[in-house]
Motif scaffolding. Structure first.
Motif, PDB file in Angstrom:
ATOM      1  N   HIS A   1       3.196  -1.938   1.656  1.00  0.00           N
ATOM      2  CA  HIS A   1       4.176  -2.089   0.584  1.00  0.00           C
ATOM      3  C   HIS A   1       3.602  -3.062  -0.434  1.00  0.00           C
ATOM      4  O   HIS A   1       3.212  -4.178  -0.092  1.00  0.00           O
ATOM      5  CB  HIS A   1       5.493  -2.621   1.150  1.00  0.00           C
ATOM      6  CG  HIS A   1       6.628  -2.593   0.184  1.00  0.00           C
ATOM      7  ND1 HIS A   1       7.821  -3.225   0.408  1.00  0.00           N
ATOM      8  CD2 HIS A   1       6.757  -2.001  -1.039  1.00  0.00           C
ATOM      9  CE1 HIS A   1       8.623  -3.031  -0.604  1.00  0.00           C
ATOM     10  NE2 HIS A   1       7.997  -2.294  -1.502  1.00  0.00           N
ATOM     11  N   ALA A   2       3.516  -2.649  -1.689  1.00  0.00           N
ATOM     12  CA  ALA A   2       2.964  -3.479  -2.761  1.00  0.00           C
ATOM     13  C   ALA A   2       4.005  -3.691  -3.845  1.00  0.00           C
ATOM     14  O   ALA A   2       4.745  -2.766  -4.194  1.00  0.00           O
ATOM     15  CB  ALA A   2       1.721  -2.816  -3.360  1.00  0.00           C
ATOM     16  N   VAL A   3       4.063  -4.914  -4.377  1.00  0.00           N
ATOM     17  CA  VAL A   3       4.953  -5.240  -5.484  1.00  0.00           C
ATOM     18  C   VAL A   3       4.161  -6.002  -6.530  1.00  0.00           C
ATOM     19  O   VAL A   3       3.536  -7.035  -6.231  1.00  0.00           O
ATOM     20  CB  VAL A   3       6.162  -6.084  -5.021  1.00  0.00           C
ATOM     21  CG1 VAL A   3       6.923  -6.629  -6.223  1.00  0.00           C
ATOM     22  CG2 VAL A   3       7.096  -5.246  -4.153  1.00  0.00           C
ATOM     23  N   LEU A   4       4.180  -5.496  -7.764  1.00  0.00           N
ATOM     24  CA  LEU A   4       3.588  -6.185  -8.910  1.00  0.00           C
ATOM     25  C   LEU A   4       4.688  -6.994  -9.567  1.00  0.00           C
ATOM     26  O   LEU A   4       5.777  -6.468  -9.836  1.00  0.00           O
ATOM     27  CB  LEU A   4       3.008  -5.184  -9.905  1.00  0.00           C
ATOM     28  CG  LEU A   4       2.265  -5.765 -11.101  1.00  0.00           C
ATOM     29  CD1 LEU A   4       0.969  -6.420 -10.668  1.00  0.00           C
ATOM     30  CD2 LEU A   4       1.990  -4.666 -12.138  1.00  0.00           C
ATOM     31  N   ALA A   5       4.419  -8.271  -9.814  1.00  0.00           N
ATOM     32  CA  ALA A   5       5.472  -9.148 -10.310  1.00  0.00           C
ATOM     33  C   ALA A   5       4.947 -10.069 -11.388  1.00  0.00           C
ATOM     34  O   ALA A   5       3.747 -10.345 -11.488  1.00  0.00           O
ATOM     35  CB  ALA A   5       6.054  -9.974  -9.163  1.00  0.00           C
TER      36      ALA A   5
ATOM     37  N   ALA B   1      11.530 -10.938 -10.623  1.00  0.00           N
ATOM     38  CA  ALA B   1      11.514  -9.724  -9.805  1.00  0.00           C
ATOM     39  C   ALA B   1      10.250  -8.938 -10.114  1.00  0.00           C
ATOM     40  O   ALA B   1       9.399  -9.358 -10.880  1.00  0.00           O
ATOM     41  CB  ALA B   1      12.756  -8.888 -10.085  1.00  0.00           C
ATOM     42  N   GLY B   2      10.129  -7.775  -9.508  1.00  0.00           N
ATOM     43  CA  GLY B   2       8.967  -6.942  -9.751  1.00  0.00           C
ATOM     44  C   GLY B   2       8.858  -6.575 -11.217  1.00  0.00           C
ATOM     45  O   GLY B   2       9.846  -6.247 -11.868  1.00  0.00           O
ATOM     46  N   LEU B   3       7.661  -6.650 -11.783  1.00  0.00           N
ATOM     47  CA  LEU B   3       7.434  -6.342 -13.182  1.00  0.00           C
ATOM     48  C   LEU B   3       7.710  -4.862 -13.422  1.00  0.00           C
ATOM     49  O   LEU B   3       7.090  -3.996 -12.819  1.00  0.00           O
ATOM     50  CB  LEU B   3       5.991  -6.674 -13.564  1.00  0.00           C
ATOM     51  CG  LEU B   3       5.605  -6.452 -15.021  1.00  0.00           C
ATOM     52  CD1 LEU B   3       6.308  -7.440 -15.913  1.00  0.00           C
ATOM     53  CD2 LEU B   3       4.106  -6.546 -15.196  1.00  0.00           C
ATOM     54  N   ASN B   4       8.675  -4.578 -14.301  1.00  0.00           N
ATOM     55  CA  ASN B   4       9.046  -3.195 -14.605  1.00  0.00           C
ATOM     56  C   ASN B   4       9.423  -2.410 -13.338  1.00  0.00           C
ATOM     57  O   ASN B   4       9.349  -1.191 -13.319  1.00  0.00           O
ATOM     58  CB  ASN B   4       7.895  -2.473 -15.325  1.00  0.00           C
ATOM     59  CG  ASN B   4       7.603  -3.115 -16.669  1.00  0.00           C
ATOM     60  OD1 ASN B   4       8.510  -3.578 -17.340  1.00  0.00           O
ATOM     61  ND2 ASN B   4       6.340  -3.153 -17.049  1.00  0.00           N
ATOM     62  N   GLY B   5       9.822  -3.144 -12.305  1.00  0.00           N
ATOM     63  CA  GLY B   5      10.237  -2.471 -11.070  1.00  0.00           C
ATOM     64  C   GLY B   5       9.105  -1.754 -10.359  1.00  0.00           C
ATOM     65  O   GLY B   5       9.353  -0.833  -9.579  1.00  0.00           O
TER      66      GLY B   5
ATOM     67  N   GLU C   1       6.920  -0.920  -7.679  1.00  0.00           N
ATOM     68  CA  GLU C   1       6.716  -1.071  -6.247  1.00  0.00           C
ATOM     69  C   GLU C   1       6.025   0.185  -5.745  1.00  0.00           C
ATOM     70  O   GLU C   1       6.319   1.290  -6.186  1.00  0.00           O
ATOM     71  CB  GLU C   1       8.048  -1.280  -5.517  1.00  0.00           C
ATOM     72  CG  GLU C   1       8.788  -2.533  -5.941  1.00  0.00           C
ATOM     73  CD  GLU C   1       9.965  -2.851  -5.021  1.00  0.00           C
ATOM     74  OE1 GLU C   1       9.973  -2.376  -3.871  1.00  0.00           O
ATOM     75  OE2 GLU C   1      10.865  -3.581  -5.466  1.00  0.00           O
ATOM     76  N   ILE C   2       5.111  -0.005  -4.836  1.00  0.00           N
ATOM     77  CA  ILE C   2       4.300   1.095  -4.330  1.00  0.00           C
ATOM     78  C   ILE C   2       4.360   1.084  -2.806  1.00  0.00           C
ATOM     79  O   ILE C   2       4.198   0.035  -2.183  1.00  0.00           O
ATOM     80  CB  ILE C   2       2.828   0.950  -4.783  1.00  0.00           C
ATOM     81  CG1 ILE C   2       2.743   0.903  -6.313  1.00  0.00           C
ATOM     82  CG2 ILE C   2       1.977   2.081  -4.233  1.00  0.00           C
ATOM     83  CD1 ILE C   2       1.418   0.378  -6.822  1.00  0.00           C
ATOM     84  N   THR C   3       4.596   2.236  -2.239  1.00  0.00           N
ATOM     85  CA  THR C   3       4.498   2.386  -0.787  1.00  0.00           C
ATOM     86  C   THR C   3       3.334   3.316  -0.495  1.00  0.00           C
ATOM     87  O   THR C   3       3.286   4.447  -0.988  1.00  0.00           O
ATOM     88  CB  THR C   3       5.792   2.956  -0.188  1.00  0.00           C
ATOM     89  OG1 THR C   3       6.869   2.063  -0.467  1.00  0.00           O
ATOM     90  CG2 THR C   3       5.661   3.103   1.324  1.00  0.00           C
ATOM     91  N   GLU C   4       2.404   2.816   0.287  1.00  0.00           N
ATOM     92  CA  GLU C   4       1.194   3.563   0.626  1.00  0.00           C
ATOM     93  C   GLU C   4       1.059   3.645   2.140  1.00  0.00           C
ATOM     94  O   GLU C   4       1.805   3.019   2.883  1.00  0.00           O
ATOM     95  CB  GLU C   4      -0.044   2.857   0.038  1.00  0.00           C
ATOM     96  CG  GLU C   4      -0.525   3.439  -1.272  1.00  0.00           C
ATOM     97  CD  GLU C   4      -1.284   4.739  -1.076  1.00  0.00           C
ATOM     98  OE1 GLU C   4      -1.454   5.168   0.087  1.00  0.00           O
ATOM     99  OE2 GLU C   4      -1.710   5.339  -2.070  1.00  0.00           O
ATOM    100  N   SER C   5       0.097   4.414   2.586  1.00  0.00           N
ATOM    101  CA  SER C   5      -0.207   4.443   4.015  1.00  0.00           C
ATOM    102  C   SER C   5      -0.793   3.102   4.435  1.00  0.00           C
ATOM    103  O   SER C   5      -1.142   2.269   3.603  1.00  0.00           O
ATOM    104  CB  SER C   5      -1.183   5.584   4.326  1.00  0.00           C
ATOM    105  OG  SER C   5      -2.342   5.481   3.526  1.00  0.00           O
ATOM    106  N   SER C   6      -0.886   2.887   5.727  1.00  0.00           N
ATOM    107  CA  SER C   6      -1.304   1.585   6.225  1.00  0.00           C
ATOM    108  C   SER C   6      -2.727   1.243   5.801  1.00  0.00           C
ATOM    109  O   SER C   6      -3.613   2.102   5.798  1.00  0.00           O
ATOM    110  CB  SER C   6      -1.209   1.538   7.752  1.00  0.00           C
ATOM    111  OG  SER C   6      -1.667   0.292   8.239  1.00  0.00           O
ATOM    112  N   ALA C   7      -2.919  -0.036   5.455  1.00  0.00           N
ATOM    113  CA  ALA C   7      -4.253  -0.560   5.189  1.00  0.00           C
ATOM    114  C   ALA C   7      -4.633  -1.558   6.278  1.00  0.00           C
ATOM    115  O   ALA C   7      -5.349  -2.532   6.034  1.00  0.00           O
ATOM    116  CB  ALA C   7      -4.304  -1.226   3.813  1.00  0.00           C
ATOM    117  N   ASN C   8      -4.147  -1.300   7.484  1.00  0.00           N
ATOM    118  CA  ASN C   8      -4.451  -2.150   8.624  1.00  0.00           C
ATOM    119  C   ASN C   8      -5.857  -1.826   9.128  1.00  0.00           C
ATOM    120  O   ASN C   8      -6.149  -0.699   9.525  1.00  0.00           O
ATOM    121  CB  ASN C   8      -3.412  -1.904   9.729  1.00  0.00           C
ATOM    122  CG  ASN C   8      -3.562  -2.861  10.883  1.00  0.00           C
ATOM    123  OD1 ASN C   8      -4.619  -2.932  11.495  1.00  0.00           O
ATOM    124  ND2 ASN C   8      -2.503  -3.584  11.186  1.00  0.00           N
ATOM    125  N   LEU C   9      -6.730  -2.825   9.115  1.00  0.00           N
ATOM    126  CA  LEU C   9      -8.127  -2.598   9.479  1.00  0.00           C
ATOM    127  C   LEU C   9      -8.281  -2.025  10.881  1.00  0.00           C
ATOM    128  O   LEU C   9      -9.075  -1.114  11.114  1.00  0.00           O
ATOM    129  CB  LEU C   9      -8.910  -3.915   9.382  1.00  0.00           C
ATOM    130  CG  LEU C   9      -9.535  -4.256   8.039  1.00  0.00           C
ATOM    131  CD1 LEU C   9     -10.058  -5.676   8.060  1.00  0.00           C
ATOM    132  CD2 LEU C   9     -10.663  -3.279   7.717  1.00  0.00           C
TER     133      LEU C   9
END
Length: 310
Positions: free
Chosen positions: A27-31, A38-42, A44-52
């Motif tokens: 889960h990514a939020v640009l702020a 709050a998040g800049l211009n709303g 928010e990004i949901t992506e697949s896992s970036a767990n190494l």
């Protein structure tokens, strides 16, 4: 004479990026860089896992590349709270990838428990997380830290979603070898996994080595517990016991007067389990136990803001 119009250049707003890298998604939020924004211009990004440990170097690189393309240039600071970011080596690898995709930005990689504490607005406290796995971590008012659990599904994670479903598979095998007809819980689990009997369910459990898949079936078990199904109730009670033990260990090391914040989908989405954990922790002040009411990624945003010069 014509009027001379003067234009003043408008500086690009400073932005920060918060990342919550869990076992199943990112889960990514640009702020905006300013505190409390709050998040800049709303965005928010949901992506697949970036767990190494789950997707490897190339998988993480691909996820971060897509996120970087979505947020664009100009990010001044990035904080990633990552499940499994336990060792300096794993944090260094993720930090290097973030530096590659966000050149010039200040970078910090922390274990995901730390962003939960920040999301709760606390500088000192204990965090108990139960999602795919489980872990407790805390920091006291003197800055001392302690941790319990979070060893991964092969070595621990009792009380997390994977553990809950593993116990349900064990219940299926217990009933089978006791010559009993499958109970409500076992029938539901076999239906969810297209298993004809407990032995096929066991085979599936061993061949489908995807902790997130099995953890995704934990709501089935916990919802049946809320309906009073006996086997599911036993599994929920065992999960509550294990999670409370993690929290008590950290609280005992750091100070029993610290607040306890519970997070992770297994606790956040299942109030009866969370209430059972709260009772078992048995703090003098029950009001000091709470469920996180913010998305953890907001804590990553706050920590990213702290990376910028005052």
């Amino acid at each position: 004479m014509g009027e001379t119009q003067q234009f003043q250049a408008t500086a690009e707003p400073q932005t920060v990026l918060g990342l919550h890298i869990g076992g199943s998604k990112t889960h990514a939020v640009l702020a905006d860089a300013g505190p409390g924004k709050a998040g800049l211009n709303g965005l928010e990004i949901t992506e697949s896992s970036a767990n190494l440990s789950s997707v490897g170097h190339q998988g993480v690189d691909a996820v971060l590349r897509r996120i970087a393309a979505s947020v664009g240039d100009g990010v001044q600071a990035v904080c990633a709270g990552a499940a499994g970011a336990d060792t300096p080596a794993s944090r260094a690898v993720l930090s290097a990838l973030l530096t590659e995709h966000f050149p010039g930005a200040a970078i910090e990689v922390v274990h995901d428990t730390r962003i939960v504490l920040a999301a709760a607005g606390l500088e000192a406290g204990v965090v108990l997380v139960a999602g795919t796995g489980s872990v407790a971590w805390g920091r006291n008012r003197e800055g001392r830290e302690a941790r319990s659990g979070g060893y991964g599904y092969l070595l621990g994670d009792e009380g997390g979603g994977y553990s809950v479903v593993r116990d349900a598979v064990r219940e299926a095998l217990r009933e089978h070898y006791a010559g009993l007809e499958p109970g409500t819980l076992v029938r539901a689990l076999m239906a969810a996994t297209a298993s004809v009997d407990a032995l096929q369910l066991m085979d599936s459990f061993y061949t489908k080595r995807e902790p997130d898949y099995w953890a995704g079936l934990a709501p089935l078990v916990l919802e049946l517990a809320s309906e009073g199904e006996p086997a599911a109730l036993r599994i929920q009670a065992e999960a509550a016991h294990s999670l409370a033990a993690l929290a008590r260990q950290v609280l005992g090391e750091l100070g029993l007067d610290l607040p306890l914040v519970m997070a992770g989908r297994v606790l956040v989405n299942h109030q009866e389990l969370a209430a059972a954990v709260s009772r078992k922790v048995s703090l003098d002040d029950p009001s000091s136990v709470r469920i996180l009411d913010q998305l953890p990624v907001r804590g990553a945003v706050e920590l990213a803001r702290r990376l910028l010069p005052a």
